[in-house]
Design a protein around this motif. Structure first.
Motif, short mmCIF file in Angstrom:
data_model
loop_
_atom_site.label_atom_id
_atom_site.label_comp_id
_atom_site.label_asym_id
_atom_site.label_seq_id
_atom_site.Cartn_x
_atom_site.Cartn_y
_atom_site.Cartn_z
N HIS A 107 0.81 -1.21 0.00
CA HIS A 107 0.00 0.00 0.00
C HIS A 107 0.85 1.27 0.00
O HIS A 107 0.32 2.38 -0.04
CB HIS A 107 -0.95 0.02 1.21
N GLU A 108 2.19 1.09 0.03
CA GLU A 108 3.08 2.24 0.07
C GLU A 108 3.69 2.57 -1.29
O GLU A 108 4.02 3.72 -1.56
CB GLU A 108 4.21 1.99 1.07
N VAL A 109 3.89 1.55 -2.13
CA VAL A 109 4.56 1.75 -3.42
C VAL A 109 3.77 1.01 -4.51
O VAL A 109 2.94 0.15 -4.22
CB VAL A 109 6.01 1.22 -3.40
N ASP A 110 4.07 1.35 -5.77
CA ASP A 110 3.49 0.59 -6.87
C ASP A 110 4.01 -0.84 -6.83
O ASP A 110 5.13 -1.10 -6.39
CB ASP A 110 3.86 1.23 -8.20
N GLU A 111 3.18 -1.76 -7.31
CA GLU A 111 3.52 -3.18 -7.24
C GLU A 111 4.86 -3.48 -7.90
O GLU A 111 5.62 -4.33 -7.42
CB GLU A 111 2.40 -4.00 -7.90
N CYS A 112 5.16 -2.80 -9.00
CA CYS A 112 6.42 -3.05 -9.71
C CYS A 112 7.64 -2.65 -8.88
O CYS A 112 8.75 -3.11 -9.16
CB CYS A 112 6.42 -2.31 -11.04
N ASP A 113 7.45 -1.80 -7.87
CA ASP A 113 8.56 -1.32 -7.05
C ASP A 113 8.73 -2.10 -5.74
O ASP A 113 9.57 -1.74 -4.91
CB ASP A 113 8.38 0.16 -6.72
N LEU A 114 7.94 -3.14 -5.55
CA LEU A 114 8.06 -3.95 -4.34
C LEU A 114 9.41 -4.67 -4.31
O LEU A 114 9.92 -5.14 -5.34
CB LEU A 114 6.94 -4.99 -4.28
N ARG A 115 9.99 -4.76 -3.12
CA ARG A 115 11.24 -5.48 -2.90
C ARG A 115 11.05 -6.39 -1.69
O ARG A 115 10.63 -5.94 -0.62
CB ARG A 115 12.39 -4.50 -2.63
N THR A 116 11.36 -7.65 -1.87
CA THR A 116 11.14 -8.64 -0.82
C THR A 116 12.37 -9.56 -0.72
O THR A 116 12.75 -10.19 -1.71
CB THR A 116 9.91 -9.52 -1.11
N ASP A 117 12.97 -9.63 0.46
CA ASP A 117 14.08 -10.56 0.67
C ASP A 117 13.51 -11.93 1.02
O ASP A 117 12.67 -12.06 1.92
CB ASP A 117 15.00 -10.08 1.79
N VAL A 118 13.96 -12.93 0.30
CA VAL A 118 13.55 -14.32 0.54
C VAL A 118 14.70 -15.03 1.26
O VAL A 118 15.83 -15.06 0.76
CB VAL A 118 13.22 -15.04 -0.78
N TYR A 119 14.39 -15.59 2.43
CA TYR A 119 15.40 -16.28 3.24
C TYR A 119 15.17 -17.80 3.19
O TYR A 119 14.09 -18.28 3.54
CB TYR A 119 15.34 -15.83 4.70
N LEU A 120 16.19 -18.53 2.75
CA LEU A 120 16.15 -19.99 2.74
C LEU A 120 17.07 -20.49 3.85
O LEU A 120 18.29 -20.40 3.74
CB LEU A 120 16.64 -20.52 1.39
N PRO A 121 16.50 -21.00 4.97
CA PRO A 121 17.32 -21.42 6.11
C PRO A 121 18.24 -22.60 5.75
O PRO A 121 17.85 -23.52 5.04
CB PRO A 121 16.28 -21.83 7.16
N LEU A 122 19.46 -22.53 6.28
CA LEU A 122 20.47 -23.56 6.00
C LEU A 122 20.93 -24.22 7.31
O LEU A 122 20.81 -23.62 8.39
CB LEU A 122 21.68 -22.93 5.30
N ALA A 123 21.44 -25.42 7.19
CA ALA A 123 21.96 -26.13 8.37
C ALA A 123 23.27 -25.49 8.82
O ALA A 123 24.01 -24.92 8.03
CB ALA A 123 22.19 -27.59 8.02
#
Length: 288
Positions: free
Chosen positions: A272-288
């Motif tokens: 709701h703060e930015v246009d959808e094209c400007d979204l930034r999301t960090d994806v974390y894949l947990p490791l052993a």
């Protein structure tokens, strides 16, 4: 003309539309962006997306308006209408109801998210760019969280409740605290009733508990762990592409082992703060 070339041209048009939602766009201009004759452009666009370019443009504008209605409760409907390139709130209301079977006021009060999702089930050209991955040490992070149970198409309802709690309390203010999402699995591979999604905000320094509240927000923590991190650019609807790129492309070549924690996300900005094209999301894949 090869399939990849056409797909790239249509993707370029979709990206251009998303970055220019407040501009005056027409078929002639968009066909130039695609470098296609205007006599063929609209048919090529329909063939690759399943919707006409005019319908796609309107849905893109109404999508942003939907999030503004649901999450920016202080924003006036007339201002949302004008931002969506409608001349009046009446014209906006007619188009919104024709599309979503709810008026803007009804949607603001009680959004029918499952019906909303059905309008956006068309396929867009994919981005096949390689993802950049780094290994990070994620620090122990105290959080406040609200758990969504069931239909993944209703997550925005729970998100709205969490946003309301954050605005009402001072325990995890949006402007100063981090925002996370933690699903318990891939919703496309599990029964609807088994799906859970934790909507989380980091707590302010030295705060480890949350007072009882009407929103059922609780205190918890994301534990410290090693993770592979990749940044997803754009719509949350396509997060799975980045997730599976980590599993399919990066993990087999990394010689790393998976950890005992689900994949989780950090939302660097909000829908709701930015246009959808400007979204930034960090994806974390947990490791052993």
């Amino acid at each position: 003309m090869c399939k990849e070339s056409l797909e790239n041209r249509i993707k370029r048009v979709c990206d251009f539309i998303q970055h220019n939602l407040e501009g005056q766009l027409d078929l002639a201009q968009l066909s130039e962006v695609a470098a296609l004759s205007r006599y063929h452009f609209h048919r090529v666009f329909l063939a690759y997306t399943g919707v006409s370019v005019i319908k796609y443009l309107q849905l893109a504008r109404l999508k942003r308006a939907s999030f503004q209605l649901a999450f920016e409760l202080d924003m006036k409907i007339i201002d949302i209408a004008l931002t969506a390139q409608f001349d009046s709130s009446e014209a906006f209301s007619r188009a919104f109801k024709r599309t979503f079977s709810q008026t803007p006021s009804q949607f603001r009060q009680s959004p029918d998210w499952p019906n909303w999702y059905r309008l956006y089930e068309f396929t867009l050209p994919s981005n096949n760019d390689a993802i950049a991955v780094s290994i990070v040490e994620f620090a122990h992070t105290p959080i406040a969280y609200l758990t969504h149970h069931g239909n993944p198409q209703r997550v925005y309802e729970s998100a709205g409740q969490f946003v309301a709690w954050r605005k009402q309390s001072q325990w995890s203010p949006i402007a100063h605290c981090r925002t996370f999402g933690i699903p318990n699995g891939d919703p496309s591979t599990m029964k609807e009733d088994d799906f859970e999604f934790k909507i989380c905000g980091s707590l302010q320094q030295n705060m480890t508990s949350v007072p009882d509240n009407e929103f059922s927000v609780k205190a918890g923590a994301i534990p410290a762990m090693r993770c592979a991190k990749a940044t997803h650019f754009g719509s949350h609807d396509t997060l799975e592409k980045t997730i599976y790129a980590l599993y399919e492309q990066w993990l087999p070549q990394s010689q790393e082992q998976l950890g005992d924690h689900p994949v989780f996300f950090e939302y660097l900005n909000l829908i709701h703060e930015v246009d959808e094209c400007d979204l930034r999301t960090d994806v974390y894949l947990p490791l052993a």
